[in-house]
Design a protein around this motif. Structure first.
Motif, mmCIF file in Angstrom:
data_model
loop_
_atom_site.group_PDB
_atom_site.id
_atom_site.type_symbol
_atom_site.label_atom_id
_atom_site.label_comp_id
_atom_site.label_asym_id
_atom_site.label_seq_id
_atom_site.Cartn_x
_atom_site.Cartn_y
_atom_site.Cartn_z
ATOM 1 N N VAL A 56 0.858 -1.187 0.000
ATOM 2 C CA VAL A 56 0.000 0.000 0.000
ATOM 3 C C VAL A 56 0.893 1.235 0.000
ATOM 4 O O VAL A 56 1.700 1.434 0.916
ATOM 5 C CB VAL A 56 -0.932 0.023 1.232
ATOM 6 C CG1 VAL A 56 -1.766 1.296 1.250
ATOM 7 C CG2 VAL A 56 -1.841 -1.196 1.236
ATOM 8 N N ARG A 58 -0.451 4.420 -0.644
ATOM 9 C CA ARG A 58 -1.235 5.557 -0.153
ATOM 10 C C ARG A 58 -2.583 5.063 0.362
ATOM 11 O O ARG A 58 -3.250 4.257 -0.284
ATOM 12 C CB ARG A 58 -1.449 6.616 -1.234
ATOM 13 C CG ARG A 58 -2.040 7.917 -0.672
ATOM 14 C CD ARG A 58 -2.038 9.013 -1.728
ATOM 15 N NE ARG A 58 -2.429 10.293 -1.180
ATOM 16 C CZ ARG A 58 -1.619 11.158 -0.577
ATOM 17 N NH1 ARG A 58 -0.343 10.848 -0.446
ATOM 18 N NH2 ARG A 58 -2.047 12.301 -0.110
ATOM 19 N N ASP A 59 -2.970 5.557 1.539
ATOM 20 C CA ASP A 59 -4.261 5.254 2.152
ATOM 21 C C ASP A 59 -4.819 6.583 2.640
ATOM 22 O O ASP A 59 -4.349 7.130 3.634
ATOM 23 C CB ASP A 59 -4.081 4.274 3.307
ATOM 24 C CG ASP A 59 -5.405 3.720 3.823
ATOM 25 O OD1 ASP A 59 -6.456 4.340 3.534
ATOM 26 O OD2 ASP A 59 -5.396 2.697 4.519
ATOM 27 N N ASP A 60 -5.820 7.115 1.930
ATOM 28 C CA ASP A 60 -6.273 8.476 2.206
ATOM 29 C C ASP A 60 -7.778 8.574 2.015
ATOM 30 O O ASP A 60 -8.426 7.592 1.623
ATOM 31 C CB ASP A 60 -5.544 9.463 1.279
ATOM 32 C CG ASP A 60 -5.433 10.854 1.875
ATOM 33 O OD1 ASP A 60 -6.102 11.139 2.886
ATOM 34 O OD2 ASP A 60 -4.674 11.679 1.316
ATOM 35 N N GLU A 119 -17.076 -1.381 1.713
ATOM 36 C CA GLU A 119 -16.211 -1.458 0.541
ATOM 37 C C GLU A 119 -17.079 -1.418 -0.715
ATOM 38 O O GLU A 119 -18.249 -1.793 -0.698
ATOM 39 C CB GLU A 119 -15.398 -2.753 0.566
ATOM 40 C CG GLU A 119 -14.448 -2.888 1.747
ATOM 41 C CD GLU A 119 -13.185 -2.062 1.595
ATOM 42 O OE1 GLU A 119 -12.844 -1.712 0.442
ATOM 43 O OE2 GLU A 119 -12.530 -1.783 2.622
ATOM 44 N N GLY A 142 -12.976 6.768 1.058
ATOM 45 C CA GLY A 142 -11.573 6.419 1.233
ATOM 46 C C GLY A 142 -11.023 5.682 0.028
ATOM 47 O O GLY A 142 -11.772 5.085 -0.749
ATOM 48 N N TYR A 143 -9.712 5.733 -0.133
ATOM 49 C CA TYR A 143 -9.079 5.004 -1.242
ATOM 50 C C TYR A 143 -7.710 4.501 -0.816
ATOM 51 O O TYR A 143 -7.018 5.108 -0.007
ATOM 52 C CB TYR A 143 -8.976 5.884 -2.486
ATOM 53 C CG TYR A 143 -8.072 7.092 -2.363
ATOM 54 C CD1 TYR A 143 -6.742 7.044 -2.804
ATOM 55 C CD2 TYR A 143 -8.531 8.287 -1.816
ATOM 56 C CE1 TYR A 143 -5.920 8.150 -2.706
ATOM 57 C CE2 TYR A 143 -7.718 9.396 -1.721
ATOM 58 C CZ TYR A 143 -6.408 9.327 -2.170
ATOM 59 O OH TYR A 143 -5.598 10.423 -2.066
ATOM 60 N N ARG A 144 -7.353 3.347 -1.372
ATOM 61 C CA ARG A 144 -6.046 2.739 -1.141
ATOM 62 C C ARG A 144 -5.370 2.484 -2.488
ATOM 63 O O ARG A 144 -5.980 1.876 -3.371
ATOM 64 C CB ARG A 144 -6.198 1.427 -0.368
ATOM 65 C CG ARG A 144 -6.681 1.593 1.076
ATOM 66 C CD ARG A 144 -6.832 0.244 1.765
ATOM 67 N NE ARG A 144 -7.946 -0.509 1.223
ATOM 68 C CZ ARG A 144 -9.152 -0.543 1.760
ATOM 69 N NH1 ARG A 144 -9.417 0.150 2.852
ATOM 70 N NH2 ARG A 144 -10.113 -1.266 1.215
ATOM 71 N N LYS A 146 -2.339 0.531 -4.333
ATOM 72 C CA LYS A 146 -1.459 -0.609 -4.073
ATOM 73 C C LYS A 146 -0.618 -0.956 -5.299
ATOM 74 O O LYS A 146 -1.007 -0.690 -6.434
ATOM 75 C CB LYS A 146 -2.289 -1.843 -3.693
ATOM 76 C CG LYS A 146 -3.048 -1.730 -2.385
ATOM 77 C CD LYS A 146 -3.793 -3.033 -2.091
ATOM 78 C CE LYS A 146 -4.573 -2.966 -0.795
ATOM 79 N NZ LYS A 146 -5.290 -4.241 -0.523
#
Length: 326
Positions: A56, A58-60, A119, A142-144, A146
């Motif tokens: 991961v 970025r997790d924002d 989700e 939210g978004y991740r 990967k």
């Protein structure tokens, strides 16, 4: 005379009361406006080919505004969301210039009204009061991002809508989508490259010479090599290193491609690249392909005559070096 006795018959009828189960009141929603949730706002993500798949990077979250997106009746209404583009292993592949970037994105929604996390894709119910509705800021998106694998492509990620959310009107009629999840401004950038401090702060001895050493066709002393060592540069391919030695004001007043010296007379200091011996002028950038961690950029230095009658003398000449990677 006959007598007839009339008897009144009476009976008690028991009153039976049945407790009916409480029924959930089903309402519906009507589309009113669109809300865009920007996934990334000037977000630069440092990545490299060495990252393992699944990492991961970025997790924002993205926030909506206070606009009413849908008006809903009193009771429970269904909210539904899904991706609008194809996925790969559950992830939406991100592209740069239309080409795979080596990374993907997945999204979710956190409904602040019921404190639940969903989700994509999802389908759930939420209770609405009289005159209530779906508001842009009553949920956080939210978004991740990967690592998927394959070669990394650096640059700005192509912008597009990747998921939406909608509801249903009475009669199970689907509304227009009111929440739009947009890949907005994501960029994949290379790790920082740097030159070791020891290289930049080195003291280089050009040697001791006499006047006869300048009696050559080039009127100069032999070249002597020096090196600038790369401290860190994980992704050099495609990068250009720019070296600027000194400033224009450091130039010799007679021969501007040389660095001026105080002490010796009619002598200047010349810097050059290693492979072609191209003279590097004071204050003028010299470009070279970036090199990986631990490798070195090789340069040369010598003394060169700037006019007749060289006079000896000792000197110490500081030269500021600026290195940029682009």
């Amino acid at each position: 005379m006959h007598h007839r006795t009339i008897r009144r018959a009476s009976c008690a009828l028991p009153l039976l009361l049945f407790a009916m189960p409480a029924m959930a009141i089903s309402s519906g929603c009507y589309w009113q406006a669109e809300g865009n949730y920007q996934l990334g706002q000037t977000a630069q993500i440092t990545v490299s080919n060495a990252m393992a798949p699944g990492t991961v990077v970025r997790d924002d979250v993205a926030y909506g505004d206070g606009n009413r997106l849908a008006k809903c009746g009193k009771g429970y209404a269904t909210l539904e969301g899904d991706y609008t583009v194809a996925r790969e292993g559950g992830m939406v592949p991100l592209t740069v210039g239309g080409q795979p970037s080596g990374f993907g994105i997945e999204v979710y929604i956190h409904d602040l009204r019921n404190s639940q996390h969903y989700e994509f894709p999802h389908r759930y119910q939420r209770y609405f009061g009289l005159g209530d509705g779906v508001i842009g800021n009553d949920a956080v998106v939210g978004y991740r991002v990967k690592r998927l694998g394959g070669p990394v492509r650096f640059g700005r990620v192509d912008s597009r809508v990747i998921a939406q959310q909608w509801s249903y009107q009475p009669g199970n009629v689907r509304t227009r989508a009111f929440r739009h999840l947009v890949v907005y401004d994501l960029q994949f950038v290379r790790p920082t490259c740097s030159i070791s401090a020891e290289s930049l702060n080195q003291v280089f001895d050009v040697g001791t010479y006499h006047v006869g050493n300048f009696a050559t066709p080039e009127r100069a002393t032999p070249w002597r090599p020096f090196h600038l060592v790369v401290q860190e540069c994980a992704e050099p391919v495609g990068l250009v290193a720019s070296f600027t030695f000194g400033r224009a004001a450091d130039a010799d007043p007679t021969v501007s491609e040389l660095f001026s010296l105080s002490g010796p007379r009619n002598v200047g200091l010349e810097l050059a690249s290693d492979d072609t011996r191209t003279t590097i002028r004071p204050g003028v950038p010299f470009l070279a392909n970036a090199l990986g961690t631990g490798r070195s950029y090789d340069f040369n230095v010598r003394l060169r005559e700037t006019g007749p009658t060289v006079r000896g003398g000792a000197f110490r000449r500081p030269i500021v070096v600026q290195v940029d990677f682009n």
